[in-house]
Design an enzyme around this catalytic site. Structure first.
Site, mmCIF file in Angstrom:
data_model
loop_
_atom_site.group_PDB
_atom_site.id
_atom_site.type_symbol
_atom_site.label_atom_id
_atom_site.label_comp_id
_atom_site.label_asym_id
_atom_site.label_seq_id
_atom_site.Cartn_x
_atom_site.Cartn_y
_atom_site.Cartn_z
ATOM 1 N N SER A 40 0.866 -1.304 -0.058
ATOM 2 C CA SER A 40 -0.096 0.079 0.100
ATOM 3 C C SER A 40 0.539 1.122 0.149
ATOM 4 O O SER A 40 0.227 1.912 -0.495
ATOM 5 C CB SER A 40 -0.638 -0.090 0.930
ATOM 6 O OG SER A 40 -0.265 -0.224 2.097
ATOM 7 N N HIS B 242 -5.469 -2.875 -3.121
ATOM 8 C CA HIS B 242 -4.641 -2.045 -4.105
ATOM 9 C C HIS B 242 -4.425 -2.565 -5.876
ATOM 10 O O HIS B 242 -3.842 -2.062 -6.167
ATOM 11 C CB HIS B 242 -3.648 -1.511 -3.951
ATOM 12 C CG HIS B 242 -3.633 -0.977 -2.003
ATOM 13 N ND1 HIS B 242 -3.840 0.353 -2.121
ATOM 14 C CD2 HIS B 242 -3.573 -1.330 -0.931
ATOM 15 C CE1 HIS B 242 -3.998 1.107 -1.001
ATOM 16 N NE2 HIS B 242 -3.791 -0.113 -0.458
ATOM 17 N N LYS C 206 -11.720 1.677 -2.910
ATOM 18 C CA LYS C 206 -10.730 1.455 -3.271
ATOM 19 C C LYS C 206 -11.035 1.589 -4.510
ATOM 20 O O LYS C 206 -11.816 2.383 -5.191
ATOM 21 C CB LYS C 206 -9.002 1.326 -3.274
ATOM 22 C CG LYS C 206 -8.894 1.671 -1.758
ATOM 23 C CD LYS C 206 -7.416 0.740 -1.304
ATOM 24 C CE LYS C 206 -7.756 0.793 0.292
ATOM 25 N NZ LYS C 206 -8.252 0.474 0.995
HETATM 26 N N1 PMP Z 1 -4.925 -3.859 3.115
HETATM 27 C C1 PMP Z 1 -4.870 -2.406 3.401
HETATM 28 C C2 PMP Z 1 -3.606 -3.222 2.206
HETATM 29 C C3 PMP Z 1 -5.390 -1.028 2.892
HETATM 30 O O1 PMP Z 1 -4.300 -0.257 1.806
HETATM 31 C C4 PMP Z 1 -6.182 -1.295 3.696
HETATM 32 C C5 PMP Z 1 -6.545 0.460 3.361
HETATM 33 N N2 PMP Z 1 -5.986 1.523 3.664
HETATM 34 C C6 PMP Z 1 -6.796 -2.631 3.883
HETATM 35 C C7 PMP Z 1 -5.973 -3.277 3.931
HETATM 36 C C8 PMP Z 1 -8.181 -1.869 4.901
HETATM 37 O O2 PMP Z 1 -8.959 -1.651 3.666
HETATM 38 P P1 PMP Z 1 -10.302 -0.986 4.427
HETATM 39 O O3 PMP Z 1 -10.668 0.821 4.266
HETATM 40 O O4 PMP Z 1 -11.473 -1.157 3.804
HETATM 41 O O5 PMP Z 1 -10.502 -1.108 5.873
#
Ligand code: PMP
Length: 386
Positions: free
Chosen positions: A177, A205, A237
């Site tokens: 991320s 992502h 996303k």
């Molecule tokens: N996994 C990854 C790799 C993320 O980047 C994120 C969100 N930034 C999440 C899980 C969490 O997802 P959510 O925003 O739906 O809680």
């Protein structure tokens, strides 16, 4: 320890680590209004430009007219509707797995999976740069955690060889991320299979962005449900909505329904949101031009940044981090861009490791070439990057 919160906040501010929210006054789009004026933004995970798509908004409104607003209860009581169910079937089809299960957020999906599958006798093998939600999930499930060096399958192999826990789960982001690079999924899957471990990929992502039809990083790597028994994706996303899902075998999904506490003990997503997500998923699968456009913008950006000699990380995805080093320097860069009308927030520790504070530049299919060029022009004048 006393509750001297002011002192803690002041220390954080002095270290350049203070986190602040910014109040957006217009919807998701590259150009957004903020109290100080309009900014060209490069920080949204709305990779396909669907968050503000009229068909998705219309589906949300129709959904609210049909279903009302709240789901009213958890999925296991009275909250599971035909809208949720249809979305689950469509998500399973999109990633080529027998079943999918909706979670309210990706954070909760990761927690639900690890809590349902593992206990204190189990072992988790986690990439050093995994998302905080996987790290927290691993802590909470009480399994023994081995952290392997980022993307280092050989290090993982050593850790797997040294351990014989009855249940062993390798967990990795598909696309990291904060770095934007891809996990070595084929190698991880091979190792997991050889060691009778399972591989879980968090494709927050990659889903929607990579692979045929946006099926994600796992499909792009040519891996199926035997190689990656647990696939997690998020809906906030690339799909521009909200929520998450886990896809896998019939037995996996039924196990999660029985045991995943973050699934069982929470109100189901609003059904109208499920309708909006179905509309977004249809667009994401059908409109390949969105994936092609964002990839072309990434290529344009990297070529321009290469000419400028900017310290970009190796990434082929829409996440294009520019490493500043210290938090103060990242803040100075971000402020420099903002004076030129661009919004690229500084990402600092503990979100990223010490000494690797950065600008996390994100391109989306909603950007235009001229906007990428504007970003490059502004980056060319960054203070103190050489
Ligand atoms: N996994 C990854 C790799 C993320 O980047 C994120 C969100 N930034 C999440 C899980 C969490 O997802 P959510 O925003 O739906 O809680």
């Amino acid at each position: 320890m006393s509750f001297d919160l002011e002192a803690g906040l002041a220390a954080r501010r002095a270290a350049g680590l203070y986190r602040e929210r910014r109040i957006a006054q217009s919807p998701q789009s590259p150009l957004r209004k903020f109290p100080g004026g309009e900014l060209l933004t490069f920080c949204s995970n709305d990779y396909l430009g669907l968050a503000n798509h009229p068909a998705v908004g219309a589906a949300l409104v129709r959904g609210a007219q049909q279903w009302g607003v709240g789901a009213g209860a958890s999925h296991l009581l009275a909250g599971h509707t035909a809208a949720h169910h249809a979305l689950e079937e469509e998500l399973a089809d999109a990633v080529g797995r027998p079943r999918a299960l909706l979670f309210s957020t990706g954070y909760m999906a990761n927690q639900g999976v690890l809590g349902a599958l593992l206990d204190r006798r189990s072992a988790v093998y986690s990439d050093q740069l995994n998302h905080a939600s996987l790290i927290d999930a691993a802590r909470l499930c009480q399994a023994r955690v081995s952290v392997y060096r980022h993307g280092d399958a050989r290090h993982l192999a050593e850790q797997l060889a040294a351990d014989g826990a009855p249940r062993r789960l390798v967990i990795t982001d598909g696309v990291f991320s904060m770095d934007g690079d891809l996990a070595p999924l084929v190698e991880l899957a091979t190792l997991a299979r050889q060691s009778k471990a399972w591989l879980m990929v968090d494709d927050a992502h990659g889903f929607g962005v990579l692979g045929p039809g946006g099926a994600g990083s796992v499909a792009q790597a040519g891996l199926d449900g035997d190689a990656v028994p647990v696939l997690m994706g998020t809906l906030g996303k690339a799909l521009g909505c909200f929520g998450a899902f886990v896809a896998g075998s019939e037995a996996l999904i039924e196990t999660l329904i029985q045991h995943a506490r973050s699934y069982i003990y929470t109100t189901a997503l609003p059904p109208a949101l499920a309708e909006a997500t179905r509309a977004a998923l249809r667009l994401a699968r059908a409109e390949s031009w969105r994936r092609e456009k964002v990839q072309a913008l990434v290529a344009r950006f990297r070529a321009g940044a290469g000419q400028l000699g900017l310290p970009l990380l190796e990434s082929t995805t829409p996440i294009q981090p520019l490493i500043a080093g210290s938090a103060q320097r990242a803040l100075a860069w971000s402020a420099h861009l903002e004076r030129r009308g661009l919004l690229v927030p500084a990402v600092r520790p503990p979100t990223v490791p010490e000494g690797t504070a950065r600008l996390r530049i994100v391109l989306t299919a909603a950007h235009e070439e001229a906007q990428v060029d504007r970003l490059l022009d502004a980056l060319a004048g960054l203070p103190d990057w050489a």
